[in-house]
Design a protein around this motif. Structure first.
Motif, PDB file in Angstrom:
ATOM      1  N   LYS A 158      97.631 -28.982  19.460  1.00  0.00           N
ATOM      2  CA  LYS A 158      96.953 -28.887  18.170  1.00  0.00           C
ATOM      3  C   LYS A 158      96.233 -30.194  17.829  1.00  0.00           C
ATOM      4  O   LYS A 158      95.129 -30.186  17.280  1.00  0.00           O
ATOM      5  N   SER A 199      93.570 -21.440  14.267  1.00  0.00           N
ATOM      6  CA  SER A 199      94.870 -21.079  14.837  1.00  0.00           C
ATOM      7  C   SER A 199      94.837 -19.597  15.185  1.00  0.00           C
ATOM      8  O   SER A 199      94.726 -18.744  14.294  1.00  0.00           O
ATOM      9  N   ILE A 200      94.917 -19.278  16.471  1.00  0.00           N
ATOM     10  CA  ILE A 200      94.837 -17.883  16.906  1.00  0.00           C
ATOM     11  C   ILE A 200      96.003 -17.074  16.358  1.00  0.00           C
ATOM     12  O   ILE A 200      95.880 -15.875  16.091  1.00  0.00           O
ATOM     13  N   ASP A 201      97.144 -17.730  16.164  1.00  0.00           N
ATOM     14  CA  ASP A 201      98.331 -17.029  15.670  1.00  0.00           C
ATOM     15  C   ASP A 201      98.108 -16.415  14.289  1.00  0.00           C
ATOM     16  O   ASP A 201      98.800 -15.473  13.897  1.00  0.00           O
ATOM     17  N   CYS A 228      97.126 -24.053  24.344  1.00  0.00           N
ATOM     18  CA  CYS A 228      98.278 -23.194  24.637  1.00  0.00           C
ATOM     19  C   CYS A 228      98.117 -21.833  23.972  1.00  0.00           C
ATOM     20  O   CYS A 228      98.381 -20.800  24.577  1.00  0.00           O
ATOM     21  N   GLN A 229      97.709 -21.845  22.707  1.00  0.00           N
ATOM     22  CA  GLN A 229      97.492 -20.584  21.999  1.00  0.00           C
ATOM     23  C   GLN A 229      96.424 -19.748  22.694  1.00  0.00           C
ATOM     24  O   GLN A 229      96.577 -18.532  22.852  1.00  0.00           O
ATOM     25  N   GLU A 248      97.794 -18.332  26.040  1.00  0.00           N
ATOM     26  CA  GLU A 248      98.809 -17.304  25.813  1.00  0.00           C
ATOM     27  C   GLU A 248      98.180 -16.016  25.292  1.00  0.00           C
ATOM     28  O   GLU A 248      98.578 -14.913  25.672  1.00  0.00           O
ATOM     29  N   ALA A 249      97.171 -16.148  24.422  1.00  0.00           N
ATOM     30  CA  ALA A 249      96.501 -14.967  23.875  1.00  0.00           C
ATOM     31  C   ALA A 249      95.688 -14.249  24.949  1.00  0.00           C
ATOM     32  O   ALA A 249      95.689 -13.016  25.022  1.00  0.00           O
ATOM     33  N   CYS A 267     103.049 -25.591  27.336  1.00  0.00           N
ATOM     34  CA  CYS A 267     103.200 -24.156  27.161  1.00  0.00           C
ATOM     35  C   CYS A 267     103.577 -23.529  28.483  1.00  0.00           C
ATOM     36  O   CYS A 267     103.522 -24.181  29.516  1.00  0.00           O
TER      37      CYS A 267
END
Length: 326
Positions: free
Chosen positions: A59, A75-77, A141-142, A145-146, A168
């Motif tokens: 981040k 933030s993709i989350d 990492c996001q 992972e996505a 990650c």
């Protein structure tokens, strides 16, 4: 084959990214020096090495690059992504170029990218989707992972976690290592300024015009009348030490067309000329579009050798040999 010019450019980008991190106070000079030494051994992405060492978080990396590029970090989350939006981008393009479509608003596709200055990829996505693309930064990492969650990622594209703090579970570099490029469009413009073919003021005006017209910078400068196609090709050839060719005098093997789809040819203004062994020779308007070169390398599993050619000659070949392109 090692491209010395490209390696020097990557070295410059790595140091620049490191300097941004030091200036932001998230990295010390000693840590940067050690990370650059590790990178010379591992040939990986500088940001990945810093994260694996536990010196920064993904981040923090995202925020620093976002501020340096003046591009929003998301933030993709926190984004609800629909299957309809995911279907806009093919599996191969998403995995290879590390991009993820997030949502569409007013016919603008908001796209999370590892390298939001990769104009070759942006132009390809715009051509494929018929939408304007708004690039966004995302924590690596996001993003990885996505992409792994929404698209098919081969096991060869993953690796075991290193166990370092802040890492990650999947590799934060793509199948083909890509570097953060600060201002892909401006590099072409800078070449022309340094060659004395363009003033700083003309470049600034042209870049602003390009944001509105969404076209190739080189073609736009030729259309305005500030440079000629011959001057454009010669400047790129001399600076990058890449051969400039007259497509009216080059032998074209039409079998090479199978390596480049009509959409990629038209969106990036490139044309496959011929192959020699494991090398595919491509006529390009702008050989600085590394995203297109890397994408072709991934799809064809061949070395890609770009050649500089006049833009109008490339467009004429595309219209002649790719019937589906209007």
């Amino acid at each position: 084959m090692v491209d010395i010019r490209a390696e020097r450019a990557r070295m410059s980008m790595r140091r620049r990214l490191g300097e941004y991190l030091v200036d932001a106070g998230v990295l010390s000079e000693t840590q940067l020096k050690e990370a650059l030494a590790l990178q010379e051994e591992q040939h990986g992405f500088l940001g990945q090495i810093l994260i694996e060492q536990g010196w920064i978080t993904d981040k923090q990396l995202c925020q620093v690059i976002s501020q340096a590029m003046n591009i929003n970090c998301v933030s993709i989350d926190s984004v609800l992504i629909s299957e309809e939006v995911i279907s806009l981008i093919s599996n191969s393009l998403a995995v290879t170029c590390q991009i993820l479509p997030l949502f569409v608003h007013n016919n603008i596709l908001y796209l999370a990218m590892e390298n939001p200055r990769d104009t070759g990829v942006i132009q390809l996505v715009e051509y494929e989707t018929r939408m304007q693309v708004k690039p966004l930064m995302a924590p690596l990492c996001q993003l990885n992972e996505a992409i792994a969650a929404y698209y098919h990622v081969d096991d060869t594209d993953k690796r075991e976690p290193t166990g370092h703090s802040g890492t990650c579970d999947i590799d934060i570099t793509p199948h083909i290592t890509r570097e953060i490029g600060f201002g892909q469009r401006k590099r072409l413009g800078n070449i022309l300024v340094e060659a004395g073919l363009l003033t700083d003021e003309q470049l600034k005006h042209a870049l602003e015009l390009q944001k509105r017209r969404k076209g190739f910078l080189g073609k736009m400068l030729v259309d305005i009348g500030w440079i000629s196609e011959d001057e454009l090709c010669q400047a790129l050839s001399d600076t990058l030490q890449i051969e400039s060719v007259d497509l009216n005098e080059v032998h074209i093997d039409l079998q090479a067309r199978k390596y480049v789809t009509d959409s990629l040819a038209a969106s990036s203004n490139i044309f496959p000329l011929f192959t020699e062994g494991d090398t595919l020779y491509i006529a390009m308007e702008n050989p600085l579009d590394s995203g297109v070169v890397l994408y072709l390398n991934y799809l064809t599993q061949k070395e890609i050798e770009p050649l500089v050619a006049p833009p109008h000659q490339i467009r004429a070949l595309i219209q002649k040999y790719y019937p589906s392109v209007l």
